[in-house]
Design an enzyme around this catalytic site. Structure first.
Site, PDB file in Angstrom:
ATOM      1  N   HIS A 282      13.394   3.165   2.366  1.00 55.37           N
ATOM      2  CA  HIS A 282      12.137   3.912   2.446  1.00 55.37           C
ATOM      3  C   HIS A 282      10.930   3.427   1.934  1.00 55.37           C
ATOM      4  O   HIS A 282       9.888   3.206   2.610  1.00 55.37           O
ATOM      5  CB  HIS A 282      12.637   5.359   2.137  1.00 55.37           C
ATOM      6  N   GLU A 283      10.964   2.859   0.809  1.00 51.47           N
ATOM      7  CA  GLU A 283      10.076   2.627  -0.068  1.00 51.47           C
ATOM      8  C   GLU A 283       9.556   1.432   0.479  1.00 51.47           C
ATOM      9  O   GLU A 283       8.337   0.956   0.238  1.00 51.47           O
ATOM     10  CB  GLU A 283      10.180   2.721  -1.652  1.00 51.47           C
ATOM     11  N   HIS A 286       7.145   1.801   3.203  1.00 51.56           N
ATOM     12  CA  HIS A 286       5.643   2.037   2.743  1.00 51.56           C
ATOM     13  C   HIS A 286       5.130   0.597   2.215  1.00 51.56           C
ATOM     14  O   HIS A 286       3.947   0.345   2.517  1.00 51.56           O
ATOM     15  CB  HIS A 286       5.824   2.875   1.519  1.00 51.56           C
ATOM     16  N   GLU A 315       4.247   7.554   6.263  1.00 51.04           N
ATOM     17  CA  GLU A 315       5.536   7.885   6.247  1.00 51.04           C
ATOM     18  C   GLU A 315       6.274   7.439   7.684  1.00 51.04           C
ATOM     19  O   GLU A 315       7.376   7.377   7.557  1.00 51.04           O
ATOM     20  CB  GLU A 315       5.399   9.510   6.154  1.00 51.04           C
TER      21      GLU A 315
END
Length: 523
Positions: A282-283, A286, A315
């Site tokens: 997830h990060e 980003h 996101e």
């Protein structure tokens, strides 16, 4: 510089071809960007490296005041006025002026005293949240949260006098978005997700499913091996460790310190290895957005047009990789040999579908948002959206918040909350003053589904690439369509339309969820 690509946008000419008045404005804007990147480094240090009893509030307040003074200076105002009168044929140049003017107007409405108070309170509230979450002590934290909500409401009214206070909060993260529009989108999602979740939990497949013992947590999932796996996958995805780093923090996040120095965090647990891996992916999503932004020698680097368009779009990039890639069948085929390599006890699992079913299993109880399964997750966001909307409007007091949180968790997710640390204290966002942020998670998830649907059309080999661990074509596709486009467009809907041919459509997201979970649970 290479063409910026995406959405039929023409490459920008060199800055030397721009009028001198525009160059003068750009010099001032770059100075502001560098100071904001420095502020992002202070935030990272506070959450990752700072000693527990150190105080960062005074330093952050001084830096925030300095940034505010420059961002509202008469010199910047004069430079903007000159730039507004120019005939700028280049769309990137026009976007720089548009967004710089918007930021100047918003910042000018905020007093220096409020700016300093905001920075100091965010530092104080974050430190208190860390302590109180650990000690399950909402009562001690409540007065600081009350102060934060009052201040954020004051700032919203000050900066967005034509909007409701909560719409003003939302606009800080999702430009042009309103609570009314979010209610429409969330109602459409909830109308499909709630019965789908109920049908899944009533299915024989759900009641009979037993996770493979090899994939359950335990001492075999050493943190060191998890770190090695996370690093290997981050590198395969295209994360540049020469311009970034991966650390551990209480709450995973990506620091806002500029494209050349992108710092991300995750957290690991032997009991829940999936949390660390999903959090890392997830990060990294980003981080790829940050590293892919216009930077270095590009004439638009460090200018407003190079900034991410909104947090919903940000996101969408993290959730594109977490939900659409990591949680796909193809990724399970890629991941299983890596698990065998780093965790030898998993070698008895030979079918990638076992791993896919485990990663995508719907949980009996969904208590913690960051650990929630994909199907339950939107309901966690709905809860936070409804509560913070009422906190800002005054319909709900901070004292009443834990009880209302627990009641809404029972209503939406059928979950009994055992304590405040696992309930109202579980998220860092309100402690950091990020009221209005939570809706961007589900807006981002819906956007990710829509972008992936288009990517499959544009890249017919996408699943084969994922299966083989060839992630760079996909990273470069997103870089071309999203990352390098930055804030060229004035709204997320315009950007989404430039890629998919239509604005955000929650029906694409709910159709994806229905198809996936109907197959998984034989509905």
């Amino acid at each position: 510089p290479p063409p910026r690509g995406g959405g039929g946008v023409v490459a920008t000419p060199e800055t030397s071809q721009a009028p001198p008045e525009f160059e003068k404005l750009c010099a001032k804007l770059r100075e502001l960007t560098r100071l904001r990147e420095l502020s992002g480094l202070l935030d990272w240090d506070e959450m990752v490296m700072m000693p527990s009893k150190a105080d960062r509030g005074a330093q952050k307040a001084v830096l925030a005041s300095t940034i505010h003074a420059l961002a509202t200076s008469p010199a910047l105002g004069a430079a903007l006025e000159e730039a507004q009168s120019l005939d700028l044929p280049d769309p990137y140049h026009r976007a720089v002026v548009r967004d710089a003017l918007r930021a100047y107007q918003l910042e000018s409405r905020k007093t220096p005293e409020v700016t300093a108070r905001e920075a100091a309170l965010e530092a104080k509230c974050f430190g208190l949240w860390v302590k109180c979450r650990k000690e399950n002590d909402f009562a001690t934290y409540a007065p600081a949260l009350e102060e934060m909500i009052a201040l954020k409401k004051e700032v919203a009214v000050m900066c967005h006098p034509t909007l409701s206070p909560y719409d003003g909060c939302i606009d800080n993260f999702e430009r042009g978005m309103s609570a009314a529009r979010i209610e429409e989108v969330f109602a459409a999602i909830q109308a499909e997700v709630t019965p789908l979740l109920a049908a899944v939990k009533a299915s024989p497949t759900f009641t009979s499913y037993e996770p493979p013992p090899e994939l359950r947590g335990g001492p075999e999932w050493s943190v060191d091996a998890q770190k090695a796996l996370a690093q290997e996958i981050a590198q395969a995805m295209g994360f540049d460790f020469e311009h970034g780093r991966l650390d551990v923090s209480a709450h995973p996040f990506t620091a806002n310190s500029g494209p050349s120095d992108v710092r991300i965090t995750t957290r690991y647990s032997e009991d829940n290895w999936l949390e660390g891996l999903a959090g890392t992916i997830h990060e990294v999503g980003h981080a790829l957005y940050e590293q892919g932004r216009l930077s270095g020698e590009d004439p638009m680097a460090a200018l407003p047009v190079a900034e991410p368009l909104s947090m919903g779009i940000h996101e969408s990039q993290s959730l594109f990789w977490e939900r659409m890639v990591f949680q796909s069948k193809a990724f399970s085929e890629f991941l299983l040999p890596l698990l065998h390599k780093h965790f030898p006890h998993t070698r008895t699992i030979e079918d990638p579908m076992e791993l896919y079913r485990f990663i995508n299993r719907v949980l009996e109880t969904s208590l913690i948002r960051v650990d929630a399964d994909e199907l339950s997750y939107p309901l966690h966001v709905v809860l936070r959206f409804e509560l913070e909307k009422k906190l800002i409007s005054g319909e709900l007091s901070v004292v009443e918040l834990p009880e209302k949180w627990n009641a809404t968790m029972a209503e939406l997710l059928g979950v009994v909350v055992p304590n405040d640390a696992s309930g109202v204290l579980q998220d860092v966002h309100w402690a950091m003053g990020a009221l209005g942020y939570f809706p961007t998670y589900t807006l981002g998830a819906a956007t990710a589904a829509q972008l992936y649907e288009q990517a499959v059309v544009d890249m017919p080999t996408i699943e084969d690439d994922i299966r083989a661990g060839r992630f760079l074509p996909l990273r470069n596709y997103l870089r071309d369509k999203i990352h390098r486009i930055g804030s060229l467009y004035d709204s997320p809907d315009e950007l989404i339309s430039s890629v998919t041919g239509k604005p955000l459509d929650p029906a694409v997201y709910t159709a994806y969820l229905k198809a996936k979970y109907s197959e998984l649970y034989n509905l």
